[in-house]
Structure formats: C-alpha cells, structure tokens
Design a protein around this motif. Structure first.
Motif: not given
Length: 718
Positions: A306, A309, A311-313, A349, A367
């Motif tokens: 995670v 942000r 978010e999974r990444n 992703h 990003r």
C-alpha cells in the motif's frame, strides 16, 4: 538503513547558477558535484546542497534516422533542451552525443534561470558483449570509450567518423554542468554469469574499488576507476560515478519470478565503492518499469503493498525493497509507460506497457515520480524525451522490416511511444471531421445495390495515407447526432494478396480483401483479418491453441486481429500456471484525433462527424511491414512472416442495416449491402486500387504530448 530524503522531486526548484556563479574553482577534494549521505549534492558558496534529480532520458534518434547516425541538429537540441528545462533539472544521455548537443547545453545553461545538469552515459555495444560472453574481452574497447566520454564533456577532443557513433570536434566544456557519469547498459545476465565463472579481473583501484566483489562487479569497478583516473589526471575533476543496473540483475531474491534469466544473477552496487581518494563518490542506478519482469505482477508482497496514497501499488513495493537494499543513494534512471495503441505487457495495477492515451501517460508518469520520491530514492529520470521510431517490441518485431523502421511511425509498437515529444504527419487527415488533409485523396463514388433503405446514405469514399496508416473517409448525406447504429453499419475492405473472399457479417458479398472493418459504433467496431493471412496465427497460433488447419486453408474465414502480451509461465513459488494471453488489438476506438481539440484522444481510430465517418488503419494491422518501402507479409502461409513487395491496396466500402447481432439483415438485391463504393458486379464488390510513392525521409512536425504538459503542470516553475 536510514530512509533517503528526496526533497526536490515534487517541489524543490532546480540547480541555480551552474554557470558563472562566482564559486571558487573546484579541487579534487572539493568537486562541483558529489554523493552525499542519501542524495546527490552540488557545491555552492555556502557548502553543499542537494541536487533534486528530476530528469528525462535523451536518445540520439529521430524520424528517418537510427541513433547511430547522430543526426539531431543544433536547432533541434536548442529547442528540446529549452522544453526539457520547463520541468526537469537533469538530462541523461546514454552515449556521447554530437558536438551540437554540448554546445546547445552550454548555451541553454548560460541564460536559463534553472540550468540543466547532465548525467552522461557511455554505451557498451550489447551485441559485442553477448558475442564475447566474458566482459573482460571488451575491456580495452570499453576503456577507450570511457576516456572519449570524459574528453567529450570537457570539450577537448576530436572523434573520427565511425558507424554508430557521434563524431566531430568537441570544443565545449560542460563539466560544470556534469552531475555524474552513468556507465553501461542493461547487462545481459548470461554475460554477467559467464564473466563471474571464467574471469578474474583486478577489483582494486585508486578511485573505485571492488576487491571483495564478484568478477563482473570487479570488471565494472575497473572501468569506473579508469574513467575517474582519466578525469582526475587530465582535467583535475571528479564527478559522481554509477553503472546501469536493472531489475533483472538487481541483488534481491525474487522467488516468484517465473523466468530463470530474470533472476539468475545479481550485481550489487554496494560492492563497487569509492575509495578515500575519490571524494565525488558512487551511487546506485536502476532502470525499473512497473510491468516487467513478471515478478512485479506475481510477488505477493508487491501486489499487497500500500503506497503513500493508500492504494495497492506493486511498483512502489518493489522500489521500497530496492532502495532498502543499498547503502548508496539510488537514482531510478529509467521508468515510464508508452502512449501506444498496442500493448506488450500487462501490469496488475494498470500501468501496462502500452494502451495509454497521452493524458494517461502523463498522469502515470507524475505518479511514478511521486513513487520514486516516497521510496526514498535520490531521484528519477523518465524515459524518454522523444518517440523513437527505430525501436521494436518483442511481440510485434517480426512483422516489420528491421532496416526500415525509422521511416514510418508504428503506432502499434509500445517501444516507439515512450516519448514526451511526438512526431506528427505534416499532411494528412487528423480524424476531426474537417476536410483538411483529404484534398489529394483518391475518391470513390457510392451507388445503391438494391431498393433504397431507411437510414443515412453513403455518398462517397476518400482514401489517403500518412506514415501512421491508411486513412478512409466515408461520406454520408447526413448523420444524426448521435448516430443510430441499429439503422446503419459500415464495412470497409482492404486487399493486398489479390485473393477474392466471401465477406463476413452476412453481407452476401465477396471482394478482393484480406482485411475487413465493421463500423457498428463505439464498443462494437473491429478489424478482422483473413485467417490464412493472419500474422498472429502464423507466429503464435500454436501457443495460442488456434485450430491452425482451418487457418492455413482459410476456412476459418475472417478472424480477430490479435497480439500476445504473455507467452505463459509457471510461478516457481506456487506452481501456479499462468496461461498464454493475447489481446484483440483490432477493436477500434472512437474519439477525436485533433491534438488541439479539448476532447483529443491520442488512441483514436474512428471519428464520427456530422456527415462522415473517418478512420485510420495502422499499417501493421494491414500486414504492411514497411509502408515506406512498400513491403508486406508474404501471401503464402508457409512463408510465415517473410515479406514481399507490393504495388497498391484494393479498397472498397459499403453500408448495411444490422440485426441485433451486427449481421446484415436480408435485403432485396444481389447483396445485403445498401450502398457501396465503388460499386458491385452481381454479388462481387468492386475495389479501387490505391497506391502511393515510396519514401525515404518522412515529413513530420514536432508536438509536445499531453504527457509533457502533465509534467510541466506538476513540476514546472510558475
């Protein structure tokens, strides 16, 4: 280890005063740039300050030219560096550029509020290295190249003309802007292994030492030590040093990587260290993309990581591990995604190798810069400044003629579309509804094939081309907004082999055609290829499990146009089998193709206007392997992807009323088509032969992509 602090990535300004800043002349013990505790630094009047490494990679290719031709002009360098300076602090080169580059860099920095610093590369020919196996066999050749690199950036050499290299008189000293030297390439793992097994180079040096490292690490240290010695002895300078590394040869263990060569051997940057005599220091550098190798899609710790942000990444998860594995400052020297129509790898992703609009490319790049910063890296350098037409991608390279790739723009190939700078046709349609670019098109008048039907009436067709593809414009008496696709569909046919075939979609017609296009509205339009002329089936059909007998004899009819994204593999840690995967690249996307339009979509295939439907068909999807030299995939199945010359293409078009499945409803006529161009003979659709002259020098204009604008908006000066 302590986390890195990358302050400059998302807000700190550039490097002030690279030229004329009134500093004392540097000494060996006080270099202009050096490696700090966690970052790269520059000397100022008040001591050393952090260099915010936010950069872009600059190659040597442009349309119509291979990189080894070193054909970029001074005017182009001037223009490009000014644009790069709007968002970047660093420009990285892979090899010595022509003298015009260094003159342009010095001129830019002399007037820029925030001058650019240079990360200078030395290229090692991959083919020579692989042929040698043992890297030490190339030591003399490589050492000569690194000395030439040092001389070039100090403006103190003349290099002779040699195929594949820049030449001329290097008379501009840009060493005051030289952030460091980044040596080498993405090292082939088989070379690293062979060198480790068969060589015993001396790892000790005056400036760079790897006495305790593996043989390949010692070989790297020897090359860097020679570079440092030459710079110190001839010019009295030191600059930070690094060598290229990549995920394939990182020092981490990856038990979920399915391909042996992608985790076969590691190169540890910490094994190649500066001695006390080298004040500038060494740093780690990696090329790291989110979609490959497959460990980035399979390692649970990365998939579940995670990011900042929430978010999974998986990419951020990998960077976190990578930065944590070294005590050196780490620069992610290559990263990015391409704005290509085609795709070569999926990413779990969504950061695929392809399938991104230019706007999406920019959003992802921003990003990724942020991911690099939050991983604690010392900086990041995006790939790349310009689109590179000479490039190829593993899943499509066999479908194009290698020596001709720079002469045309293959919108399908991801490797050609990483750039922030696009090269667009000067002439030709933009898919925006206007008649601009259609003036010289071949025209076909339409005629009815039976009783008049309800719905829009096809009145004519125009056919033209650019270096991106074949363009077709279907003119109608009028088209409602929105179009009622249940009332009318359109069919376009393109033939190369001269074979006459029964057309699909229940049209009841035949034509000289190898490709058919059905236009049934957004989400329901696709390009199909004759089964016996399907390049995908010829190359990958067995792996894809296709019924090849019916493809070989053509009885499968017209089939989807596809390209592979994964050949299938087994995850070692779990034994899970991931099957062969391909995408249907013949599905057509509706949008606006005018870059100046607010709703511009760079992946537009089809545009609908008030009285016309326009489409662009990429050359590769027509099995044209080189439109500039007019070569196509051979007709005979057994010839595979060999190419042969052609003179022209056969084009026709028609309309029909579709049923709920998209097939033509029965009509009271020789075919189930309503209007056709240029006409019919019984049930046979006539075609027009469209031809063009071969070309050597594509005529293009530069355009900064929406991805460039995204980086300027995120990181540029107010």
């Amino acid at each position: 280890m302590r986390r890195r602090a990358f302050l400059g990535m998302a807000g700190v300004g550039g490097i002030a005063g690279l030229a004329g800043c009134g500093e004392e002349r540097e000494s060996i013990d006080d270099p202009t740039f050096r490696v700090g505790d966690d970052v790269l630094q520059r000397r100022t009047r008040d001591g050393y300050e952090q260099v915010p490494v936010r950069g872009v990679n600059l190659g040597m290719a442009k349309p119509g030219r291979f990189p080894g031709e070193a054909a970029i002009t001074r005017e182009e360098y001037d223009r490009w560096l000014a644009a790069i300076g709007e968002f970047a602090t660093v420009v990285r080169t892979y090899t010595v550029h022509p003298p015009a580059f260094y003159r342009a860099l010095a001129a830019h920095n002399a007037t820029a509020d925030e001058p650019l610093s240079l990360l200078q590369g030395t290229w090692v020919p991959t083919a020579d290295l692989v042929d040698a196996g043992d890297a030490t066999a190339l030591s003399e050749q490589v050492d000569r190249a690194v000395r030439e690199t040092v001389d070039a950036v100090h403006g103190a050499t003349t290099l002779p003309e040699r195929p594949g290299y820049a030449s001329g008189t290097f008379d501009t000293d840009v060493s005051d802007a030289l952030l460091g030297y980044l040596f080498g390439i993405e090292w082939p793992p088989e070379v690293v292994v062979e060198t480790n097994e068969s060589a015993d180079p001396d790892g000790g040096g005056q400036y760079v030492d790897a006495a305790e490292g593996a043989p390949f690490e010692r070989w790297l240290a020897g090359r860097l030590d020679g570079l440092a010695a030459h710079a110190a002895e001839r010019y009295g300078t030191q600059r930070p040093l690094s060598f290229v590394n990549w995920v394939t040869t990182d020092p981490l263990e990856h038990p979920y990587e399915p391909f042996r060569d992608e985790d076969r051997v590691g190169i540890d940057p910490d094994a190649v260290r500066a001695t006390d005599a080298f004040a500038a220091g060494t740093f780690a550098s990696y090329h790291a993309y989110p979609y490959y190798p497959d460990l980035l899609n399979e390692t649970p710790a990365y998939l579940d990581y995670v990011d900042h942000r929430g978010e999974r990444n998986s990419y951020a998860g990998y960077l976190n591990d990578l930065v944590g594995a070294t005590a050196l400052p780490l620069v992610v020297a290559e990263f990015g995604v391409p704005s290509s129509r085609g795709i070569a790898h999926r990413h779990v992703h969504g950061r695929h190798q392809g399938w991104h609009t230019e706007r999406e490319q920019g959003e992802i790049l921003v990003r990724m810069f942020e991911d690099v910063a939050h991983a604690g890296a010392a900086g990041g350098i995006a790939f790349a400044w310009q689109n590179e037409w000479f490039k190829r991608t593993w899943n499509l390279d066999a479908r194009s003629v290698p020596g001709r790739r720079p002469n045309w723009s293959n919108v399908e190939t991801p490797e050609q579309r990483f750039g922030l700078l696009a090269f667009d046709p000067v002439e030709g349609p933009r898919l925006d509804g206007s008649l601009d670019g259609w003036g010289d098109a071949t025209t076909l008048d339409a005629e009815p094939t039976g009783p008049a039907a309800d719905g829009p009436t096809l009145t004519g067709v125009r056919v033209t081309h650019t270096f991106e593809g074949l363009a077709v414009r279907l003119a109608f008496d009028t088209l409602p907004d929105p179009v009622d696709w249940s009332a009318v569909n359109a069919l376009v046919t393109v033939g190369l082999t001269g074979r006459e075939r029964s057309l699909p979609f229940g049209t009841g017609a035949s034509a000289v055609a190898d490709v058919t296009v059905r236009l049934g509205g957004p989400g329901d339009s696709r390009l199909l290829v004759a089964a016996d002329y399907d390049a995908f089936a010829r190359e990958f059909g067995e792996a894809a499990g296709l019924p090849l007998d019916s493809y070989r004899d053509g009885s499968a009819g017209f089939v989807p146009s596809r390209e592979p994204v994964n050949l299938g593999y087994t995850v070692p840690a779990t034994g899970e089998r991931v099957p062969f995967d391909a995408v249907e690249t013949g599905r057509l996307r509706y949008g606006t193709g005018d870059p100046d339009a607010a709703d511009y979509d760079s992946l537009t295939d089809v545009h609908v206007a008030a009285d016309a439907i326009e489409l662009r068909l990429p050359w590769l999807l027509l099995n044209i392997a080189d439109p500039s030299g007019k070569r196509r995939i051979a007709t005979a199945w057994d010839d595979g992807l060999a190419t042969e010359p052609f003179e022209d293409v056969a084009v026709a078009a028609g309309t029909y009323r579709p049923d709920s499945s998209g097939r033509a409803v029965d009509a009271d006529g020789p075919t189930n088509l309503g209007h056709v161009a240029p006409g019919v003979d019984g049930s046979r659709l006539r075609t027009v032969r469209y031809r063009w002259e071969p070309w050597e020098d594509p005529v293009y204009e530069e355009r900064q992509k929406a991805s460039y604008d995204a980086l300027v908006d995120a990181f540029g000066s107010d």
